[in-house]
Design a protein around this motif. Sequence first.
Motif, mmCIF file in Angstrom:
data_model
loop_
_atom_site.group_PDB
_atom_site.id
_atom_site.type_symbol
_atom_site.label_atom_id
_atom_site.label_comp_id
_atom_site.label_asym_id
_atom_site.label_seq_id
_atom_site.Cartn_x
_atom_site.Cartn_y
_atom_site.Cartn_z
ATOM 1 N N THR A 290 0.835 -1.209 0.000
ATOM 2 C CA THR A 290 0.000 0.000 0.000
ATOM 3 C C THR A 290 0.862 1.248 0.000
ATOM 4 O OG1 THR A 290 -0.129 -0.088 2.398
ATOM 5 C CG2 THR A 290 -1.961 -1.059 1.187
ATOM 6 N N VAL A 291 0.269 2.337 -0.441
ATOM 7 C CA VAL A 291 1.031 3.582 -0.538
ATOM 8 C C VAL A 291 0.238 4.763 0.025
ATOM 9 C CG1 VAL A 291 2.362 2.917 -2.572
ATOM 10 C CG2 VAL A 291 0.156 4.036 -2.877
ATOM 11 N N LYS A 292 0.977 5.791 0.406
ATOM 12 C CA LYS A 292 0.365 7.086 0.685
ATOM 13 C C LYS A 292 0.462 7.916 -0.598
ATOM 14 C CE LYS A 292 2.976 8.185 4.305
ATOM 15 N NZ LYS A 292 3.450 9.030 5.418
ATOM 16 N N ILE A 293 -0.542 8.735 -0.829
ATOM 17 C CA ILE A 293 -0.529 9.550 -2.049
ATOM 18 C C ILE A 293 -0.569 11.028 -1.691
ATOM 19 C CG2 ILE A 293 -1.658 10.039 -4.262
ATOM 20 C CD1 ILE A 293 -2.851 7.291 -4.247
ATOM 21 N N LEU A 294 0.277 11.791 -2.354
ATOM 22 C CA LEU A 294 0.312 13.244 -2.184
ATOM 23 C C LEU A 294 -0.233 13.890 -3.459
ATOM 24 C CD1 LEU A 294 1.378 15.460 -0.199
ATOM 25 C CD2 LEU A 294 3.521 15.401 -1.469
ATOM 26 N N VAL A 295 -1.158 14.842 -3.302
ATOM 27 C CA VAL A 295 -1.751 15.506 -4.469
ATOM 28 C C VAL A 295 -1.680 17.023 -4.305
ATOM 29 C CG1 VAL A 295 -3.764 15.659 -5.984
ATOM 30 C CG2 VAL A 295 -3.437 13.609 -4.594
ATOM 31 N N PRO A 296 -0.851 17.694 -5.082
ATOM 32 C CA PRO A 296 -0.820 19.164 -5.033
ATOM 33 C C PRO A 296 -2.033 19.748 -5.755
ATOM 34 C CG PRO A 296 1.140 18.240 -6.106
ATOM 35 C CD PRO A 296 0.138 17.148 -6.010
ATOM 36 N N VAL A 297 -2.601 20.804 -5.180
ATOM 37 C CA VAL A 297 -3.773 21.449 -5.775
ATOM 38 C C VAL A 297 -3.496 22.943 -5.919
ATOM 39 C CG1 VAL A 297 -6.253 21.834 -5.595
ATOM 40 C CG2 VAL A 297 -5.244 19.804 -4.567
ATOM 41 N N LYS A 298 -3.599 23.443 -7.132
ATOM 42 C CA LYS A 298 -3.368 24.871 -7.358
ATOM 43 C C LYS A 298 -4.699 25.611 -7.377
ATOM 44 C CE LYS A 298 -0.711 28.080 -10.201
ATOM 45 N NZ LYS A 298 0.143 28.238 -11.394
ATOM 46 N N ARG A 299 -4.677 26.801 -6.806
ATOM 47 C CA ARG A 299 -5.864 27.664 -6.810
ATOM 48 C C ARG A 299 -5.744 28.584 -8.008
ATOM 49 N NH1 ARG A 299 -7.576 32.650 -4.237
ATOM 50 N NH2 ARG A 299 -9.663 32.431 -3.351
ATOM 51 N N GLU B 137 -8.474 10.319 -8.855
ATOM 52 C CA GLU B 137 -7.777 9.047 -9.075
ATOM 53 C C GLU B 137 -7.189 8.524 -7.761
ATOM 54 O OE1 GLU B 137 -8.227 7.841 -11.948
ATOM 55 O OE2 GLU B 137 -7.016 6.013 -11.794
ATOM 56 N N SER B 138 -6.672 9.436 -6.948
ATOM 57 C CA SER B 138 -6.106 9.033 -5.656
ATOM 58 C C SER B 138 -7.179 8.421 -4.769
ATOM 59 C CB SER B 138 -5.503 10.247 -4.946
ATOM 60 O OG SER B 138 -4.595 10.881 -5.792
ATOM 61 N N LEU B 139 -8.359 9.055 -4.777
ATOM 62 C CA LEU B 139 -9.449 8.545 -3.945
ATOM 63 C C LEU B 139 -9.899 7.165 -4.419
ATOM 64 C CD1 LEU B 139 -11.490 11.850 -3.536
ATOM 65 C CD2 LEU B 139 -9.968 10.767 -1.869
ATOM 66 N N ARG B 140 -9.901 6.978 -5.745
ATOM 67 C CA ARG B 140 -10.284 5.657 -6.276
ATOM 68 C C ARG B 140 -9.263 4.600 -5.861
ATOM 69 N NH1 ARG B 140 -13.018 6.858 -12.247
ATOM 70 N NH2 ARG B 140 -14.325 8.568 -11.480
ATOM 71 N N LEU B 141 -7.973 4.990 -5.836
ATOM 72 C CA LEU B 141 -6.940 4.039 -5.404
ATOM 73 C C LEU B 141 -7.115 3.717 -3.920
ATOM 74 C CD1 LEU B 141 -3.860 5.437 -7.360
ATOM 75 C CD2 LEU B 141 -4.938 3.214 -7.693
ATOM 76 N N LYS B 142 -7.586 4.703 -3.158
ATOM 77 C CA LYS B 142 -7.827 4.446 -1.735
ATOM 78 C C LYS B 142 -9.041 3.529 -1.574
ATOM 79 C CE LYS B 142 -8.432 6.334 2.786
ATOM 80 N NZ LYS B 142 -9.119 7.340 3.564
ATOM 81 N N GLU B 143 -10.079 3.800 -2.348
ATOM 82 C CA GLU B 143 -11.284 2.968 -2.269
ATOM 83 C C GLU B 143 -10.994 1.525 -2.707
ATOM 84 O OE1 GLU B 143 -13.971 6.925 -2.901
ATOM 85 O OE2 GLU B 143 -13.688 5.574 -4.590
ATOM 86 N N ALA B 144 -9.984 1.370 -3.576
ATOM 87 C CA ALA B 144 -9.598 0.029 -4.026
ATOM 88 C C ALA B 144 -8.650 -0.646 -3.043
ATOM 89 C CB ALA B 144 -8.958 0.117 -5.405
ATOM 90 N N GLY B 145 -8.342 0.033 -1.935
ATOM 91 C CA GLY B 145 -7.481 -0.569 -0.914
ATOM 92 C C GLY B 145 -6.000 -0.461 -1.217
ATOM 93 N N ILE B 146 -5.643 0.303 -2.249
ATOM 94 C CA ILE B 146 -4.226 0.413 -2.613
ATOM 95 C C ILE B 146 -3.558 1.590 -1.896
ATOM 96 C CG2 ILE B 146 -2.685 0.977 -4.543
ATOM 97 C CD1 ILE B 146 -4.824 -0.708 -6.226
ATOM 98 N N ALA B 147 -4.289 2.683 -1.782
ATOM 99 C CA ALA B 147 -3.743 3.837 -1.053
ATOM 100 C C ALA B 147 -4.260 3.814 0.386
ATOM 101 C CB ALA B 147 -4.157 5.127 -1.734
ATOM 102 N N THR B 148 -3.373 4.169 1.298
ATOM 103 C CA THR B 148 -3.782 4.200 2.706
ATOM 104 C C THR B 148 -4.224 5.597 3.118
ATOM 105 O OG1 THR B 148 -1.471 4.555 3.250
ATOM 106 C CG2 THR B 148 -2.328 2.317 3.489
ATOM 107 N N GLU B 149 -3.671 6.604 2.437
ATOM 108 C CA GLU B 149 -3.937 7.978 2.861
ATOM 109 C C GLU B 149 -3.754 8.898 1.663
ATOM 110 O OE1 GLU B 149 -2.265 10.111 6.691
ATOM 111 O OE2 GLU B 149 -0.905 10.467 5.017
ATOM 112 N N VAL B 150 -4.669 9.858 1.524
ATOM 113 C CA VAL B 150 -4.555 10.846 0.450
ATOM 114 C C VAL B 150 -4.408 12.229 1.101
ATOM 115 C CG1 VAL B 150 -5.709 11.946 -1.511
ATOM 116 C CG2 VAL B 150 -5.918 9.465 -1.163
ATOM 117 N N THR B 151 -3.292 12.899 0.781
ATOM 118 C CA THR B 151 -3.038 14.221 1.356
ATOM 119 C C THR B 151 -3.008 15.256 0.240
ATOM 120 O OG1 THR B 151 -1.707 13.230 3.110
ATOM 121 C CG2 THR B 151 -1.419 15.591 2.731
#
Lengths: 315, 252
Positions: free
Chosen positions: B3-12, B48-62
């Motif tokens: 499993t992995v943690k995922i980091l997602v940068p978001v620009k305003r 996509e990160s949330l879908r990976l979490k819902e699939a049990g692959i990601a443990t945390e999305v930041t």
Amino acid sequence: MSILVIAEHDGNNLKVATRQTIAAAAQLGNDIHVLIAGDYLDNVVAQASKLEGVSKVLVAQAEHLAHALAEDAAALIVSVAASYSAILGGHSSFTRDILPRAAAQLDVGMVSDVVEIISPNSFKRPIYAGNLIATVDSEERIRVLTVRGSRFKSVDAIAGHAAEIKSLPVPVSSGKAKWVAETKGNSGRPELSTARVVVSGGRSLGSEEKFQHILNPLAETLGAAIGASRAAVDAGYAPNDTQVGQTGTLVAPDIYMAFGISGSIQHTAGIKDSKVIVAVNLDPDAPIFQVADYGLVADLFEVIPQLNNALVTEA
Amino acid sequence: MFTVKILVPVKRVVDYKIQVRPADDGLGVALSGVKMSPNPFDENAIEESLRLKEAGIATEVTVVSFGSAVNHDVLRHGLAMGADRAILVETDQTLGSLGVAKLLKALAERETPGLILMGKQSIDEDAGQAPQMLAGLLNWPQATFASSVKVTGQEVEVVREVDGGMETLKLSLPAVISADLRLNSPRFVKLPNLMMAKKKPIETVSADELVPELETKLKTKFVGYPPARDPVRILNSVDELIEKLKSEAGVL
């Protein structure tokens, strides 16, 4: 100092984007080197060495460079970068992938999608999907740029010209990325980004079947590439790689024909470099008419067959 | 399972529906009173990160954003979509893609994600550089313009949208992936989720703490409109169109 152009090719032929990038490089300096990476490069190297303005062709030949993986291509660029004041490539998916990686590893900022070179340190580039143009000055020790090819007249081969050819040592592969497969669509049709004529359809074509059935004969007659609006692609009428616009493919053909495309900001930003834009739309207020040269306020289902018949009859 | 943690940068950024105009001083874009939104490609990356979490692959999305407290809105949008944590990197500087990449590198070293998913470009500057720059600085493999992401074990298979077709790559993790439009359709944020997201904490880090003395050597000197095209000529028939393309435009 010398200028380095990153060549783009399909294994056999240099792409026109590279000849356009060399023209842009000539505005920055007069000692232009072309870097060609890949496997089995003889044809491409021969073509590059004859081009106007090119003084040296650097050849990096290795099996692991065959698919232009960013990790390995960037490492190669970094290995030769120190002797250059500028490094340029076309604004294609190939260069957009590898050049920012190389720039960061060189610790220099990069200017993307340059449409005009004001001086060796000052560039114009579109922002906000081409609605505005920014003038950007670079104080970096190496100017790293992608250039919009259609804004620069491509250089040609010169009879008798032969640039020096130099073979480069190739850094070992990172081993962290593997090429698995590729699918390149629409055989026999010109590539969208470099086609002389582009025939594009919007969502008003109504279905995938109608999209093909209506546009294909005209594209065939004109030898045109087929494009689509984002709405048409999202609706599933046309494949992803046909999307024309700032977020899809930028086009600059002699004739761009937009059928049933309303003309969103991001779409029109991607077609503004076309020589002549023709718009056919039932809605006289469609924004596409603000960028078009010629317009028909008419039903595309009537116009396209008429146009095709007239052109076929003449031919 | 790996499993992995995922980091997602978001620009305003300025909302994509807004017609922008140059600022009065010609040095930027008029932003006063303009509607701001999360960068659309970044929403694809969050989805996509949330879908990976819902699939049990990601443990945390930041989700992480760079700027000031006004950026709380895009971070809360990410939280309301379903992200677990939000980080604001405080800075009042113009960072440029390289600056963003350097800050993200420092943050990645602290947060140790297995995957960094980002939008392929921001719709304001349209540079399309930050993901590749970040991957280069971290010396991680990269896959840009992704239209499909499949994680299996310690590898990720990515289908990329490239000129004239699609390409499939396999990367070893950790990796950086940049999202194209058709990777997914981002979920709508429901009002109750937005209300709940308002109660979640937002961590704050100063940019100086991550990377001291950042400066950009790319300076915007002027922002203006592109040259206008001649006005359209509305024609009456297909024959007239063919005639114009031949005789006047000389392109047929």
